[in-house]
Motif scaffolding. Structure first.
Motif, PDB file in Angstrom:
ATOM      1  N   UNK A 145      -6.578 -59.430 -50.715  1.00  0.00           N
ATOM      2  CA  UNK A 145      -6.019 -60.760 -50.668  1.00  0.00           C
ATOM      3  C   UNK A 145      -6.678 -61.804 -51.549  1.00  0.00           C
ATOM      4  N   UNK A 146      -7.522 -61.023 -52.163  1.00  0.00           N
ATOM      5  CA  UNK A 146      -8.212 -61.254 -53.829  1.00  0.00           C
ATOM      6  C   UNK A 146      -7.670 -60.951 -55.278  1.00  0.00           C
ATOM      7  N   UNK A 147      -6.936 -61.707 -56.099  1.00  0.00           N
ATOM      8  CA  UNK A 147      -6.286 -60.880 -56.922  1.00  0.00           C
ATOM      9  C   UNK A 147      -7.199 -59.667 -58.210  1.00  0.00           C
ATOM     10  N   UNK A 153     -20.837 -55.362 -51.803  1.00  0.00           N
ATOM     11  CA  UNK A 153     -22.365 -54.925 -52.027  1.00  0.00           C
ATOM     12  C   UNK A 153     -22.456 -53.889 -51.086  1.00  0.00           C
ATOM     13  N   UNK A 201     -18.393 -73.137 -52.112  1.00  0.00           N
ATOM     14  CA  UNK A 201     -16.880 -72.292 -53.296  1.00  0.00           C
ATOM     15  C   UNK A 201     -16.046 -72.505 -52.027  1.00  0.00           C
ATOM     16  N   UNK A 204     -15.115 -75.326 -52.966  1.00  0.00           N
ATOM     17  CA  UNK A 204     -13.813 -76.108 -54.462  1.00  0.00           C
ATOM     18  C   UNK A 204     -12.072 -75.672 -54.183  1.00  0.00           C
ATOM     19  N   UNK A 205     -12.296 -74.208 -53.810  1.00  0.00           N
ATOM     20  CA  UNK A 205     -11.564 -73.754 -53.326  1.00  0.00           C
ATOM     21  C   UNK A 205     -10.125 -73.820 -52.480  1.00  0.00           C
ATOM     22  N   UNK A 209     -10.166 -66.987 -48.785  1.00  0.00           N
ATOM     23  CA  UNK A 209      -9.589 -66.036 -49.918  1.00  0.00           C
ATOM     24  C   UNK A 209      -9.886 -66.073 -51.536  1.00  0.00           C
ATOM     25  N   UNK A 210     -11.451 -65.397 -51.920  1.00  0.00           N
ATOM     26  CA  UNK A 210     -11.954 -65.623 -52.343  1.00  0.00           C
ATOM     27  C   UNK A 210     -13.627 -64.711 -53.015  1.00  0.00           C
ATOM     28  N   UNK A 211     -13.792 -64.156 -54.080  1.00  0.00           N
ATOM     29  CA  UNK A 211     -14.556 -63.031 -54.023  1.00  0.00           C
ATOM     30  C   UNK A 211     -15.279 -63.429 -55.108  1.00  0.00           C
ATOM     31  N   UNK A 212     -16.462 -62.482 -55.267  1.00  0.00           N
ATOM     32  CA  UNK A 212     -17.603 -62.537 -56.534  1.00  0.00           C
ATOM     33  C   UNK A 212     -16.811 -61.251 -57.355  1.00  0.00           C
ATOM     34  N   UNK A 213     -16.164 -61.447 -58.314  1.00  0.00           N
ATOM     35  CA  UNK A 213     -16.164 -60.313 -59.325  1.00  0.00           C
ATOM     36  C   UNK A 213     -17.690 -60.362 -60.696  1.00  0.00           C
ATOM     37  N   UNK A 214     -18.348 -59.190 -60.133  1.00  0.00           N
ATOM     38  CA  UNK A 214     -19.188 -59.264 -61.485  1.00  0.00           C
ATOM     39  C   UNK A 214     -18.559 -58.704 -62.638  1.00  0.00           C
TER      40      UNK A 214
ATOM     41  N   UNK B 211     -22.048 -61.746 -65.559  1.00  0.00           N
ATOM     42  CA  UNK B 211     -22.527 -63.309 -64.931  1.00  0.00           C
ATOM     43  C   UNK B 211     -21.120 -63.212 -63.631  1.00  0.00           C
ATOM     44  N   UNK B 213     -17.944 -64.317 -62.170  1.00  0.00           N
ATOM     45  CA  UNK B 213     -16.243 -64.286 -61.836  1.00  0.00           C
ATOM     46  C   UNK B 213     -16.011 -64.630 -60.616  1.00  0.00           C
ATOM     47  N   UNK B 215     -13.031 -65.089 -58.656  1.00  0.00           N
ATOM     48  CA  UNK B 215     -11.593 -64.419 -57.956  1.00  0.00           C
ATOM     49  C   UNK B 215     -11.329 -65.530 -56.566  1.00  0.00           C
ATOM     50  N   UNK B 216      -9.577 -66.173 -56.421  1.00  0.00           N
ATOM     51  CA  UNK B 216      -9.262 -66.801 -55.757  1.00  0.00           C
ATOM     52  C   UNK B 216      -7.286 -66.863 -55.932  1.00  0.00           C
TER      53      UNK B 216
END
Lengths: 218, 218
Positions: A145-147, A153, A201, A204-205, A209-214, B211, B213, B215-216
């Motif tokens: 769902x998130x590109x 984790x 977040x 904000x969005x 449907x968002x997530x963290x990419x490290x 850091x 990033x 993704x949404x």
């Protein structure tokens, strides 16, 4: 695999549905035997889906998922029964959200303790792995769902248990290497403390449907 | 622009050096006038770099940066003087880390308050913007150390102040659109509460050159 889900909210039902679709047998457990969310879910889930109490779900599962609100997780797992949790992997997906009369969202515990640690202390024979609490329920079971590349984790004291949870997340669609190991169960503190940031977040969005990419230089 | 940096630790000196290299005039302030970190930095920084007290730095700056430890920030800014902060943008980069005798890292305040909010309450005429506390000092001023797209965050009650901080971060190398607005100053809670998660990620990567990033799907 036989899996017991403790908690019939959105997270519990979303995980239960995905697990059944993957061929697992699932009992979703609630505080009372005739909980509508559990019985309705089980009716719609087909022959591999079952409803019951917290104790029914814990006794049924070879692997247990705590999907209750973090503020009531210990009580729910006590009702499930320490004996039924002993020796089993217990995935803790909870966040201990507390809503103030002013509509603010806090956490309890926060900072020097976490639900993940409390569960591990209360049930020392369970193999607790904190996982998936850092994103919305739909993203947990459908990371696409998130590109692009993004991360889940795990934190826990038992490396073998974490490896089995990572393998289960791969079944959910999380690519190999996308699940980052944050060390022992005290890592649950940082994972639970992400929630206030995540809520901002979401503002904000305008979406979950968002997530963290490290990103790292290493 | 004339900028006053409150605090002479790694974060303060790193930001001060970058600002001087960009052509800004900087006074870095410490608790005492003859602080070695401040005087040494000023000697090496050339004609645009100056050392002084917290009050000297605050009086000098058109824009102020709080780069003290979050647990002592209010005291440092009180020494700087409310009058010298009034009407100015005050970028709060701090994290209120508390180290326990067992070597564990906590935060104070945590959960229902933040350093960013405390500063805004204590100095209502300052235009507080929480920013840059979510990453290492080298990454703050050189985002290219981390490959690919990644994000910084701002939170504060004054939209114009946030826009000016975003413009300053663009001078640091943060691309337009990479700095996400997390809303009012209460967003500082979530930003400060990232630290325990960040420390676990540092353990995972074995480096501070990483850091987030975002993704949404939107």
């Amino acid at each position: 695999m036989r899996i017991g889900i403790i908690g019939t909210g959105t997270v519990g039902r979303t995980l239960a549905g995905k697990l059944v679709s993957l061929g697992h047998e699932v009992t979703i457990g609630s505080r009372t035997k005739d909980n509508t969310a559990a019985t309705t879910w089980a009716e719609q889930a087909g022959p591999r889906g079952h409803g019951g109490t917290f104790a029914d779900a814990a006794a049924f599962g070879e692997l247990i998922v705590n999907a209750t609100a973090g503020t009531v997780s210990l009580k729910a797992l006590q009702a499930a029964g320490a004996g039924a949790l002993a020796g089993k992997i217990l995935i803790d997906v909870s966040n201990p959200l507390v809503f103030s009369p002013e509509g603010e969202v806090g956490l309890d515990p926060v900072g020097t303790d976490s639900v993940g640690e409390r569960i591990q202390r209360e049930f020392p024979q369970a193999r607790v792995v904190k996982a998936l609490n850092t994103m919305s329920a739909p993203v947990m079971v459908e990371p696409g769902r998130v590109p692009g590349e993004h991360n889940a984790f795990v934190a826990g004291d038992d490396p073998d248990a974490k490896a089995e949870v990572v393998a289960l997340l791969e079944q959910f669609g999380w690519p190999a290497g996308s699940v980052l190991d944050l060390g022992d169960i005290k890592g649950a503190r940082g994972m639970e403390m992400l929630m206030p940031f995540w809520l901002r977040l979401m503002g904000h969005f305008g979406s979950t449907d968002f997530n963290y990419s490290l990103r790292s230089a290493g």
